[in-house]
Design a protein around this motif. Structure first.
Motif, mmCIF file in Angstrom:
data_model
loop_
_atom_site.group_PDB
_atom_site.id
_atom_site.type_symbol
_atom_site.label_atom_id
_atom_site.label_comp_id
_atom_site.label_asym_id
_atom_site.label_seq_id
_atom_site.Cartn_x
_atom_site.Cartn_y
_atom_site.Cartn_z
ATOM 1 N N ASN A 183 -8.321 -39.822 10.226
ATOM 2 C CA ASN A 183 -7.963 -40.775 11.288
ATOM 3 C C ASN A 183 -8.760 -42.074 11.185
ATOM 4 O OD1 ASN A 183 -10.319 -39.539 11.952
ATOM 5 N ND2 ASN A 183 -9.854 -39.274 14.117
ATOM 6 N N LEU A 184 -9.849 -42.071 10.395
ATOM 7 C CA LEU A 184 -10.604 -43.304 10.163
ATOM 8 C C LEU A 184 -10.304 -43.814 8.754
ATOM 9 C CD1 LEU A 184 -14.090 -42.326 11.616
ATOM 10 C CD2 LEU A 184 -12.409 -43.853 12.642
ATOM 11 N N PRO A 185 -9.813 -45.049 8.609
ATOM 12 C CA PRO A 185 -9.464 -45.540 7.269
ATOM 13 C C PRO A 185 -10.661 -45.585 6.318
ATOM 14 C CG PRO A 185 -9.297 -47.301 8.912
ATOM 15 C CD PRO A 185 -9.486 -46.028 9.657
ATOM 16 N N GLU A 186 -11.883 -45.826 6.864
ATOM 17 C CA GLU A 186 -13.077 -45.853 6.001
ATOM 18 C C GLU A 186 -13.306 -44.497 5.333
ATOM 19 O OE1 GLU A 186 -13.607 -49.013 9.077
ATOM 20 O OE2 GLU A 186 -13.105 -46.879 9.168
ATOM 21 N N THR A 187 -12.924 -43.422 6.048
ATOM 22 C CA THR A 187 -13.098 -42.083 5.481
ATOM 23 C C THR A 187 -12.203 -41.903 4.254
ATOM 24 O OG1 THR A 187 -13.605 -41.214 7.666
ATOM 25 C CG2 THR A 187 -12.980 -39.606 6.010
ATOM 26 N N TYR A 188 -11.020 -42.501 4.289
ATOM 27 C CA TYR A 188 -10.119 -42.451 3.127
ATOM 28 C C TYR A 188 -10.796 -43.085 1.907
ATOM 29 C CZ TYR A 188 -6.131 -43.576 0.096
ATOM 30 O OH TYR A 188 -5.293 -43.696 -0.984
ATOM 31 N N VAL A 189 -11.372 -44.255 2.108
ATOM 32 C CA VAL A 189 -12.067 -44.963 1.023
ATOM 33 C C VAL A 189 -13.199 -44.085 0.481
ATOM 34 C CG1 VAL A 189 -13.465 -46.991 0.437
ATOM 35 C CG2 VAL A 189 -11.498 -47.235 1.957
ATOM 36 N N HIS A 190 -13.926 -43.475 1.394
ATOM 37 C CA HIS A 190 -15.065 -42.633 1.020
ATOM 38 C C HIS A 190 -14.604 -41.413 0.224
ATOM 39 C CE1 HIS A 190 -19.340 -41.973 1.800
ATOM 40 N NE2 HIS A 190 -19.046 -40.706 1.607
ATOM 41 N N ARG A 191 -13.521 -40.779 0.691
ATOM 42 C CA ARG A 191 -12.998 -39.580 0.011
ATOM 43 C C ARG A 191 -12.560 -39.895 -1.418
ATOM 44 N NH1 ARG A 191 -8.605 -36.676 3.990
ATOM 45 N NH2 ARG A 191 -9.978 -35.898 5.640
ATOM 46 N N ILE A 192 -11.702 -40.903 -1.555
ATOM 47 C CA ILE A 192 -11.119 -41.126 -2.882
ATOM 48 C C ILE A 192 -12.129 -41.737 -3.847
ATOM 49 C CG2 ILE A 192 -8.828 -41.372 -1.835
ATOM 50 C CD1 ILE A 192 -8.891 -44.321 -2.787
ATOM 51 N N GLY A 193 -13.217 -42.294 -3.294
ATOM 52 C CA GLY A 193 -14.259 -42.869 -4.143
ATOM 53 C C GLY A 193 -15.040 -41.831 -4.927
ATOM 54 N N ARG A 194 -14.733 -40.561 -4.693
ATOM 55 C CA ARG A 194 -15.446 -39.502 -5.432
ATOM 56 C C ARG A 194 -14.897 -39.331 -6.834
ATOM 57 N NH1 ARG A 194 -18.493 -36.896 -2.266
ATOM 58 N NH2 ARG A 194 -18.410 -37.480 -0.105
ATOM 59 N N THR A 195 -13.682 -39.808 -7.060
ATOM 60 C CA THR A 195 -13.127 -39.754 -8.413
ATOM 61 C C THR A 195 -13.264 -41.143 -9.046
ATOM 62 O OG1 THR A 195 -11.216 -39.110 -9.741
ATOM 63 C CG2 THR A 195 -10.738 -40.235 -7.668
ATOM 64 N N ALA A 196 -13.004 -41.249 -10.321
ATOM 65 C CA ALA A 196 -13.072 -42.531 -11.056
ATOM 66 C C ALA A 196 -14.445 -43.183 -10.953
ATOM 67 C CB ALA A 196 -11.990 -43.492 -10.540
ATOM 68 N N ARG A 197 -15.491 -42.390 -11.141
ATOM 69 C CA ARG A 197 -16.836 -42.959 -11.117
ATOM 70 C C ARG A 197 -17.260 -43.395 -12.512
ATOM 71 N NH1 ARG A 197 -20.700 -39.814 -6.868
ATOM 72 N NH2 ARG A 197 -19.344 -39.987 -5.079
ATOM 73 N N ALA A 198 -18.225 -44.300 -12.515
ATOM 74 C CA ALA A 198 -18.847 -44.748 -13.775
ATOM 75 C C ALA A 198 -17.810 -45.154 -14.826
ATOM 76 C CB ALA A 198 -19.754 -43.650 -14.328
ATOM 77 N N GLY A 199 -16.783 -45.886 -14.369
ATOM 78 C CA GLY A 199 -15.808 -46.443 -15.310
ATOM 79 C C GLY A 199 -14.681 -45.521 -15.722
ATOM 80 N N SER A 200 -14.726 -44.246 -15.288
ATOM 81 C CA SER A 200 -13.636 -43.330 -15.653
ATOM 82 C C SER A 200 -12.448 -43.540 -14.713
ATOM 83 C CB SER A 200 -14.112 -41.871 -15.578
ATOM 84 O OG SER A 200 -14.501 -41.569 -14.261
ATOM 85 N N THR A 201 -11.323 -42.910 -15.012
ATOM 86 C CA THR A 201 -10.155 -43.035 -14.143
ATOM 87 C C THR A 201 -9.930 -41.739 -13.372
ATOM 88 O OG1 THR A 201 -8.708 -42.326 -15.927
ATOM 89 C CG2 THR A 201 -8.977 -44.698 -15.631
ATOM 90 N N GLY A 202 -9.202 -41.837 -12.279
ATOM 91 C CA GLY A 202 -8.907 -40.663 -11.463
ATOM 92 C C GLY A 202 -7.682 -40.917 -10.612
ATOM 93 N N SER A 203 -7.271 -39.892 -9.863
ATOM 94 C CA SER A 203 -6.075 -40.024 -9.031
ATOM 95 C C SER A 203 -6.353 -39.519 -7.620
ATOM 96 C CB SER A 203 -4.915 -39.222 -9.635
ATOM 97 O OG SER A 203 -4.625 -39.686 -10.939
ATOM 98 N N ALA A 204 -5.662 -40.119 -6.659
ATOM 99 C CA ALA A 204 -5.767 -39.693 -5.263
ATOM 100 C C ALA A 204 -4.361 -39.449 -4.729
ATOM 101 C CB ALA A 204 -6.468 -40.755 -4.428
ATOM 102 N N TYR A 205 -4.128 -38.255 -4.204
ATOM 103 C CA TYR A 205 -2.823 -37.859 -3.679
ATOM 104 C C TYR A 205 -2.966 -37.629 -2.174
ATOM 105 C CZ TYR A 205 -2.057 -36.819 -8.638
ATOM 106 O OH TYR A 205 -1.966 -36.898 -9.999
ATOM 107 N N SER A 206 -2.167 -38.317 -1.378
ATOM 108 C CA SER A 206 -2.267 -38.182 0.076
ATOM 109 C C SER A 206 -0.957 -37.660 0.655
ATOM 110 C CB SER A 206 -2.594 -39.541 0.707
ATOM 111 O OG SER A 206 -3.834 -40.002 0.231
ATOM 112 N N PHE A 207 -1.080 -36.659 1.525
ATOM 113 C CA PHE A 207 0.089 -36.073 2.197
ATOM 114 C C PHE A 207 0.168 -36.634 3.614
ATOM 115 C CE2 PHE A 207 -0.386 -31.795 -0.312
ATOM 116 C CZ PHE A 207 -0.177 -32.490 -1.492
ATOM 117 N N CYS A 208 1.337 -37.145 3.976
ATOM 118 C CA CYS A 208 1.493 -37.747 5.300
ATOM 119 C C CYS A 208 2.654 -37.091 6.041
ATOM 120 C CB CYS A 208 1.741 -39.253 5.174
ATOM 121 S SG CYS A 208 1.973 -40.059 6.765
ATOM 122 N N SER A 209 2.363 -36.448 7.167
ATOM 123 C CA SER A 209 3.412 -35.893 8.023
ATOM 124 C C SER A 209 3.782 -36.941 9.077
ATOM 125 C CB SER A 209 2.928 -34.598 8.676
ATOM 126 O OG SER A 209 1.757 -34.841 9.423
ATOM 127 N N ALA A 210 4.789 -36.626 9.896
ATOM 128 C CA ALA A 210 5.308 -37.615 10.855
ATOM 129 C C ALA A 210 4.214 -38.145 11.782
ATOM 130 C CB ALA A 210 6.437 -36.984 11.671
#
Length: 412
Positions: free
Chosen positions: A324-351
């Motif tokens: 529910n906090l947009p900053e938390t989204y940034v924080h969560r997905i920032g765990r992948t793609a560290r130190a120049g590597s690539t990563g993916s973030a998949y988000s599920f959205c219900s109504a």
């Protein structure tokens, strides 16, 4: 810039080099010189920017000259307050790595395990203490911790600390320390309540902002799936079968949700472990070790349990429940793609989560790519789902049954 340019001494430079770090990160470049000048500092930086070393290295440098105090005569000179046990353990590991060629002693204390072994360690005398707020105050009440010699107080993940209700504990700990101390405040975001805390306890602080709140790495491929709430588990199984491989963290909002998803994945023969606040400390540590050692490929966690945990080579993050906090989204997905590597973030959205997507996209200044080609699409006209108890009530709302009426005694 190299670590040598930051005026760090040889034992620290040797330990840093052996840990595999060649050049300081931006947050380290900006923070270390200010800490060495004894300034109070507020640092806004996401996890993964190297902020632990940004305070650990200058603290070790400052304490280096007084490290040869006789055994048993050591006093706690640096105190690091952390909101979660996992983060506290990780900070202790980092301090031990960087101080390998010094005589400085570091210890960590946190709740959820026996207090007696922690008392024994503290009685032997230490230079640097990492602690969660509740356990630190317990130990202070029992006269095991003396905060009269603190030179540097670090508040790490300050925004999470306040979200977890530790504001009064943090203020009390600050008052128990010496007035002359240096305070370093680190936070992923700087909301109003963190500003308030900083203005009440820091003296003329220097501000450092690295990777502002709205930033998400260009190396993260972000995907959005609109899906009915009841089909989220089927969708995660579909993606794990066909799309997502490697090490994955799945975020859920509740402890119950974490347990339910873990059971489903285990039944489907996936190697999954979980983290949340109701698990014992030993259970949490075992789960984390299994995930880091690749014995388990999937870690399911709540935000609080996963905050600050550093995991290398993470391939993907799945937001099973949108935050529910947009900053938390940034924080969560920032765990992948560290130190120049690539990563993916998949988000599920219900109504009922569509409003969160709008807030996230406004914050990151990016339209997240919507994937429509999947087996469980959400009807665009779908309304927010209302949870009803199974089966209809026998009685109309606000009416008592005849039996209930007969039993009720009148007071008049």
């Amino acid at each position: 810039m190299s670590f040598k340019d930051l005026q760090l001494n040889r034992p620290i430079l040797r330990a840093v080099a052996e840990a595999g770090y060649e050049n300081p990160t931006l947050v380290q470049e900006k923070t270390i010189p200010l800490v060495l000048k004894k300034k109070d500092v507020i640092v806004s930086a996401q996890t993964g920017t190297g902020k632990t070393a940004a305070f650990a290295l200058p603290i070790i440098q400052q304490l280096f000259d007084t490290q040869d105090t006789v055994k048993g005569g050591k006093k706690i000179k640096a105190l690091i307050i952390s909101p979660t046990r996992e983060l506290a353990i990780q900070i202790e590991n980092d301090f031990k790595t960087y101080s390998a060629y010094t005589n400085l002693r570091t210890a960590v204390v946190f709740g959820g395990i026996s207090i007696d072994p922690q008392k024994e360690i503290l009685k032997k005398g230490i230079d640097i203490l990492i602690a969660t707020p509740g356990r630190l105050l317990d130990l202070h009440k029992q006269d095991v911790v003396n905060l009269d010699y603190i030179q540097t107080l670090v508040l790490d993940e300050a925004d999470l600390m306040l979200d977890m209700g530790f504001i009064d504990d943090v203020k009390k700990i600050e008052r128990l320390c010496t007035k002359e101390k240096q305070i370093l405040l680190f936070s992923a975001t700087i909301p109003y309540k963190v500003e308030q805390l900083a203005s009440s306890i820091l003296k003329d602080p220097q501000r450092i902002e690295v990777s502002p709140n709205a930033s998400t790495s260009k190396n993260i491929n972000q995907f959005l799936y609109y899906v009915p709430k009841k089909n989220k588990i089927e969708l995660v199984l579909h993606l794990l079968r066909d799309n997502i491989k490697g090490s994955i963290i799945i975020f859920r909002r509740t402890k119950f949700g974490v347990d339910k998803l873990e059971q489903t994945l285990l039944k489907n023969k996936y190697k999954a472990v979980s983290l949340h606040g109701d698990k014992s400390q030993s259970e949490r540590q075992i789960a984390l070790e299994q995930f880091k050692n690749k014995e388990a490929h999937i870690l399911i966690a709540t935000d609080v349990a996963a905050r600050g945990i550093d995991i290398d080579n993470l391939n993907a993050v799945i937001n099973f429940d949108l935050p529910n906090l947009p900053e938390t989204y940034v924080h969560r997905i920032g765990r992948t793609a560290r130190a120049g590597s690539t990563g993916s973030a998949y988000s599920f959205c219900s109504a009922d989560e569509k409003v969160y997507v709008q807030a996230i996209q406004q914050l990151i200044h990016l339209q997240i790519e919507v994937i429509e080609d999947h087996p469980y699409p959400l009807d665009p006209k779908a309304k927010k789902e209302i949870h009803k108890t199974p089966g209809k009530s026998k009685h109309r709302k606000g009416r008592k049954s005849e039996a209930s009426k007969k039993k009720k005694k009148r007071w008049y």
